[in-house]
Design a protein around this motif. Structure first.
Motif, PDB file in Angstrom:
ATOM      1  N   PHE A  31       7.946   3.679  -8.908  1.00 32.76           N
ATOM      2  CA  PHE A  31       6.948   3.127  -7.990  1.00 32.76           C
ATOM      3  C   PHE A  31       5.912   2.286  -8.729  1.00 32.76           C
ATOM      4  O   PHE A  31       5.406   1.293  -8.202  1.00 32.76           O
ATOM      5  CB  PHE A  31       6.277   4.225  -7.168  1.00 32.76           C
ATOM      6  N   LEU A  87       0.825  -1.212   0.000  1.00 36.08           N
ATOM      7  CA  LEU A  87       0.000   0.000   0.000  1.00 36.08           C
ATOM      8  C   LEU A  87       0.859   1.261   0.000  1.00 36.08           C
ATOM      9  O   LEU A  87       0.484   2.267  -0.608  1.00 36.08           O
ATOM     10  CB  LEU A  87      -0.970  -0.018   1.178  1.00 36.08           C
ATOM     11  N   TRP A  88       2.027   1.206   0.669  1.00 32.86           N
ATOM     12  CA  TRP A  88       2.940   2.356   0.646  1.00 32.86           C
ATOM     13  C   TRP A  88       3.435   2.610  -0.773  1.00 32.86           C
ATOM     14  O   TRP A  88       3.546   3.753  -1.212  1.00 32.86           O
ATOM     15  CB  TRP A  88       4.129   2.116   1.582  1.00 32.86           C
ATOM     16  N   VAL A  89       3.733   1.552  -1.476  1.00 37.17           N
ATOM     17  CA  VAL A  89       4.217   1.690  -2.853  1.00 37.17           C
ATOM     18  C   VAL A  89       3.129   2.294  -3.734  1.00 37.17           C
ATOM     19  O   VAL A  89       3.397   3.211  -4.532  1.00 37.17           O
ATOM     20  CB  VAL A  89       4.687   0.322  -3.405  1.00 37.17           C
ATOM     21  N   LYS A  90       1.907   1.805  -3.594  1.00 37.21           N
ATOM     22  CA  LYS A  90       0.787   2.370  -4.362  1.00 37.21           C
ATOM     23  C   LYS A  90       0.578   3.841  -4.028  1.00 37.21           C
ATOM     24  O   LYS A  90       0.358   4.666  -4.920  1.00 37.21           O
ATOM     25  CB  LYS A  90      -0.511   1.602  -4.089  1.00 37.21           C
ATOM     26  N   ALA A  91       0.632   4.170  -2.739  1.00 38.27           N
ATOM     27  CA  ALA A  91       0.450   5.564  -2.317  1.00 38.27           C
ATOM     28  C   ALA A  91       1.536   6.455  -2.912  1.00 38.27           C
ATOM     29  O   ALA A  91       1.246   7.548  -3.431  1.00 38.27           O
ATOM     30  CB  ALA A  91       0.450   5.661  -0.796  1.00 38.27           C
ATOM     31  N   LEU A  92       2.776   6.006  -2.857  1.00 40.21           N
ATOM     32  CA  LEU A  92       3.877   6.799  -3.420  1.00 40.21           C
ATOM     33  C   LEU A  92       3.752   6.920  -4.938  1.00 40.21           C
ATOM     34  O   LEU A  92       4.081   7.957  -5.517  1.00 40.21           O
ATOM     35  CB  LEU A  92       5.222   6.187  -3.013  1.00 40.21           C
ATOM     36  N   HIS A  93       3.249   5.867  -5.580  1.00 35.47           N
ATOM     37  CA  HIS A  93       3.009   5.926  -7.025  1.00 35.47           C
ATOM     38  C   HIS A  93       1.950   6.984  -7.351  1.00 35.47           C
ATOM     39  O   HIS A  93       2.141   7.811  -8.247  1.00 35.47           O
ATOM     40  CB  HIS A  93       2.578   4.552  -7.546  1.00 35.47           C
TER      41      HIS A  93
END
Length: 141
Positions: free
Chosen positions: A63, A2-8
């Motif tokens: 990301f 979810l952190w990766v998606k948010a940063l993307h």
């Protein structure tokens, strides 16, 4: 994940801010009627493109690729995903065309007028709509 998606998503928002605003600056730059104003636009365009645009593009692609790794089999088999990737490739090309225009404006070599740049400014909007629909609906339109 979810952190990766948010940063993307954050990276995409920043990148699109550049893709929307930089061509609008080109419109105003092409209409500028004095040297002082043209020089100010050159500074704004350079800072926007290199200071925000390039890092946002790199972060978006990085990301995004990282997020895909988590479910590669799913994405590999999804038609909507490959259409999205093709549209993102068009956006990357558009980004580099903007960089070309930043350099041309810097050299005072732009031959396009403000009307061209008004139309040029519309492409990222169309691509954004298509990409968001693909991602949310998970199918070609």
């Amino acid at each position: 994940m979810l952190w990766v998606k948010a940063l993307h998503i954050i990276s995409v928002v920043c990148w699109f801010a550049v893709l929307f605003y930089l061509p609008r600056l080109f419109v105003y730059h092409a209409m500028a009627d004095n040297d002082t104003l043209r020089e100010q636009f050159k500074i704004m365009e350079r800072r926007l493109y290199y200071g925000i645009g390039v890092p946002s593009l790199i972060a978006t692609l990085g990301f995004g690729a990282w997020a895909v790794v988590y479910a590669w089999e799913y994405y590999f088999a999804s038609t909507w995903f490959w259409i999205k990737i093709a549209l993102v490739l068009v956006l990357v090309i558009y980004h580099h065309v903007c960089g070309y225009y930043v350099k041309q404006f810097k050299k005072d070599k732009v031959t396009r007028n403000h009307v061209f740049f008004r139309w040029f400014n519309e492409l990222p909007t169309v691509l954004l709509i298509a990409i968001v629909l693909l991602v949310v609906l998970k199918q070609p339109f």
